[in-house]
Design a protein around this motif. Structure first.
Motif, PDB file in Angstrom:
ATOM      1  N   LEU A 137      12.249   7.405  56.483  1.00 33.03           N
ATOM      2  CA  LEU A 137      11.757   7.389  55.111  1.00 33.03           C
ATOM      3  C   LEU A 137      11.832   8.779  54.482  1.00 33.03           C
ATOM      4  O   LEU A 137      11.655   9.786  55.157  1.00 33.03           O
ATOM      5  CB  LEU A 137      10.314   6.892  55.071  1.00 33.03           C
ATOM      6  CG  LEU A 137      10.053   5.491  55.627  1.00 33.03           C
ATOM      7  CD1 LEU A 137       8.605   5.087  55.370  1.00 33.03           C
ATOM      8  CD2 LEU A 137      11.012   4.463  55.049  1.00 33.03           C
ATOM      9  N   ILE A 138      12.090   8.798  53.175  1.00 31.46           N
ATOM     10  CA  ILE A 138      12.034  10.027  52.388  1.00 31.46           C
ATOM     11  C   ILE A 138      10.787   9.939  51.515  1.00 31.46           C
ATOM     12  O   ILE A 138      10.673   9.035  50.684  1.00 31.46           O
ATOM     13  CB  ILE A 138      13.282  10.189  51.500  1.00 31.46           C
ATOM     14  CG1 ILE A 138      14.549  10.280  52.361  1.00 31.46           C
ATOM     15  CG2 ILE A 138      13.152  11.428  50.618  1.00 31.46           C
ATOM     16  CD1 ILE A 138      15.838  10.294  51.547  1.00 31.46           C
ATOM     17  N   ALA A 144       5.003   7.132  45.181  1.00 36.90           N
ATOM     18  CA  ALA A 144       4.727   6.567  46.518  1.00 36.90           C
ATOM     19  C   ALA A 144       5.889   5.803  47.140  1.00 36.90           C
ATOM     20  O   ALA A 144       6.172   5.963  48.326  1.00 36.90           O
ATOM     21  CB  ALA A 144       3.472   5.683  46.498  1.00 36.90           C
ATOM     22  N   ALA A 145       6.573   4.934  46.405  1.00 37.74           N
ATOM     23  CA  ALA A 145       7.650   4.139  47.000  1.00 37.74           C
ATOM     24  C   ALA A 145       8.732   5.066  47.544  1.00 37.74           C
ATOM     25  O   ALA A 145       9.313   5.850  46.792  1.00 37.74           O
ATOM     26  CB  ALA A 145       8.241   3.180  45.977  1.00 37.74           C
ATOM     27  N   PRO A 146       9.012   5.009  48.842  1.00 34.45           N
ATOM     28  CA  PRO A 146       9.898   6.017  49.446  1.00 34.45           C
ATOM     29  C   PRO A 146      11.385   5.732  49.232  1.00 34.45           C
ATOM     30  O   PRO A 146      11.789   4.599  48.955  1.00 34.45           O
ATOM     31  CB  PRO A 146       9.555   5.913  50.928  1.00 34.45           C
ATOM     32  CG  PRO A 146       9.197   4.461  51.107  1.00 34.45           C
ATOM     33  CD  PRO A 146       8.472   4.069  49.844  1.00 34.45           C
ATOM     34  N   ILE A 162      11.254  11.702  40.160  1.00 35.59           N
ATOM     35  CA  ILE A 162      11.077  11.174  41.513  1.00 35.59           C
ATOM     36  C   ILE A 162      12.198  11.671  42.425  1.00 35.59           C
ATOM     37  O   ILE A 162      11.958  12.091  43.562  1.00 35.59           O
ATOM     38  CB  ILE A 162      11.028   9.636  41.498  1.00 35.59           C
ATOM     39  CG1 ILE A 162       9.854   9.153  40.646  1.00 35.59           C
ATOM     40  CG2 ILE A 162      10.921   9.088  42.916  1.00 35.59           C
ATOM     41  CD1 ILE A 162       9.802   7.651  40.461  1.00 35.59           C
ATOM     42  N   MET A 163      13.425  11.637  41.908  1.00 33.14           N
ATOM     43  CA  MET A 163      14.563  12.124  42.706  1.00 33.14           C
ATOM     44  C   MET A 163      14.370  13.575  43.110  1.00 33.14           C
ATOM     45  O   MET A 163      14.636  13.963  44.251  1.00 33.14           O
ATOM     46  CB  MET A 163      15.861  11.945  41.912  1.00 33.14           C
ATOM     47  CG  MET A 163      17.140  12.307  42.670  1.00 33.14           C
ATOM     48  SD  MET A 163      17.490  14.080  42.779  1.00 33.14           S
ATOM     49  CE  MET A 163      17.668  14.491  41.036  1.00 33.14           C
ATOM     50  N   GLN A 164      13.883  14.379  42.179  1.00 32.14           N
ATOM     51  CA  GLN A 164      13.685  15.792  42.473  1.00 32.14           C
ATOM     52  C   GLN A 164      12.643  16.006  43.561  1.00 32.14           C
ATOM     53  O   GLN A 164      12.802  16.882  44.428  1.00 32.14           O
ATOM     54  CB  GLN A 164      13.298  16.527  41.187  1.00 32.14           C
ATOM     55  CG  GLN A 164      14.438  16.597  40.184  1.00 32.14           C
ATOM     56  CD  GLN A 164      14.015  17.070  38.808  1.00 32.14           C
ATOM     57  OE1 GLN A 164      12.954  17.678  38.647  1.00 32.14           O
ATOM     58  NE2 GLN A 164      14.827  16.788  37.808  1.00 32.14           N
ATOM     59  N   SER A 165      11.594  15.201  43.555  1.00 31.79           N
ATOM     60  CA  SER A 165      10.587  15.324  44.613  1.00 31.79           C
ATOM     61  C   SER A 165      11.173  14.924  45.960  1.00 31.79           C
ATOM     62  O   SER A 165      10.825  15.501  46.993  1.00 31.79           O
ATOM     63  CB  SER A 165       9.359  14.477  44.292  1.00 31.79           C
ATOM     64  OG  SER A 165       9.579  13.101  44.535  1.00 31.79           O
ATOM     65  N   ALA A 169      11.770  17.093  49.529  1.00 32.09           N
ATOM     66  CA  ALA A 169      11.396  16.617  50.871  1.00 32.09           C
ATOM     67  C   ALA A 169      12.564  16.675  51.838  1.00 32.09           C
ATOM     68  O   ALA A 169      12.401  16.975  53.023  1.00 32.09           O
ATOM     69  CB  ALA A 169      10.851  15.190  50.776  1.00 32.09           C
ATOM     70  N   ILE A 170      13.754  16.424  51.335  1.00 29.42           N
ATOM     71  CA  ILE A 170      14.953  16.412  52.167  1.00 29.42           C
ATOM     72  C   ILE A 170      15.372  17.828  52.569  1.00 29.42           C
ATOM     73  O   ILE A 170      15.846  18.075  53.681  1.00 29.42           O
ATOM     74  CB  ILE A 170      16.125  15.741  51.407  1.00 29.42           C
ATOM     75  CG1 ILE A 170      15.886  14.252  51.247  1.00 29.42           C
ATOM     76  CG2 ILE A 170      17.458  15.984  52.132  1.00 29.42           C
ATOM     77  CD1 ILE A 170      16.853  13.611  50.271  1.00 29.42           C
ATOM     78  N   GLY A 171      15.202  18.781  51.650  1.00 24.82           N
ATOM     79  CA  GLY A 171      15.748  20.121  51.812  1.00 24.82           C
ATOM     80  C   GLY A 171      15.611  20.741  53.185  1.00 24.82           C
ATOM     81  O   GLY A 171      16.607  21.220  53.760  1.00 24.82           O
TER      82      GLY A 171
END
Length: 253
Positions: A137-138, A144-146, A162-165, A169-171
């Protein structure tokens, strides 16, 4: 394709592609804001974004694009199509591309319960908890929806905030390559005057990337010459060569 199993490892070049999914982008109804953000983000961490595709909400087209891109690049980042409506088919298409099943994931439900009451998790909202088998999950710090990651494919929301958040998280999980450095030289003239000598410099320096970008400022035409290289000394040397070429042209004018 570079191995990216160890995010701490820094191979010389790490490559990526972006796949934008959505009829609304292709129709012009929604103006994409995600490509530029992802490009800037990846450039800053030394990942080369080398291809962008936009496909409609058609499962076979998504599957085809995902399978082509994930085999060609170290990372694929998708945006769009993981919402609650009938045309949000990205998760199903990704599962099909990887040949795995998809179902409501208890981990995703738990994350969504932090925002919604159990009674508010309608069948529509639970669509956003459907995750392909084997995916990680990302986190989504906004709603909230991952999103999710399977193989080298990162599946994110289309809503820019949302994409930016999700990118944040991915970075930390991404392998970073050597960044592509750049320097810009103002030519002070149109492309036609510098095309031949600039092309000769490019041919003589295959380890650098040279580009010319014409503009019109309302009164005159000009060209910005951009030199890119991974090695700072090579960047400095080739940029100096370009600057000398421009100076020589103006001296003869």
């Amino acid at each position: 394709m570079t191995s990216t199993s160890d995010p701490a490892a820094s191979p010389a070049i790490v490559t990526a592609a972006v796949l934008v999914i959505g009829d609304e982008i292709l129709s012009g109804r929604t103006k994409d804001q995600n490509i530029g953000f992802i490009a800037d983000y990846l450039t800053a961490v030394g990942i080369d974004l080398t291809e962008v595709r936009i496909v409609p909400d058609v499962e076979d087209r998504i599957v085809e694009a995902v399978n082509a891109l994930r085999g060609r690049y170290d990372y694929v980042f998708t945006t769009g199509g993981i919402g609650p409506t009938h045309d949000d088919i990205t998760a199903d298409a990704i599962a099909k591309a990887f040949g795995v099943s998809i179902d409501v994931d208890p981990r995703a439900v738990e994350l969504m319960l932090a925002r919604y009451q159990a009674t508010d998790l309608t069948p529509a909202r639970l669509r956003m908890a459907r995750i392909p088998a084997g995916a990680d999950l990302i986190p989504n710090a906004v709603s909230a929806a991952p999103g999710f990651r399977i193989g080298n494919v990162h599946v994110m929301a289309g809503v820019p905030k949302i994409m930016q958040s999700m990118m944040d998280a991915i970075g930390p999980t991404l392998a970073h390559g050597r960044p592509l450095l750049s320097e810009t030289i103002e030519a002070g003239t149109g492309e036609g005057a510098i095309a031949e000598p600039f092309g000769a410099i490019a041919a003589a320096n295959p380890d650098a990337i040279l580009g010319s970008y014409p503009y019109f400022d309302g009164t005159r035409y000009g060209t910005r010459l951009v030199v890119r290289a991974r090695d700072p000394e090579r960047l400095k040397a080739v940029a100096a060569e370009v600057a000398a070429m421009v100076a020589a042209l103006h001296a003869r004018a």
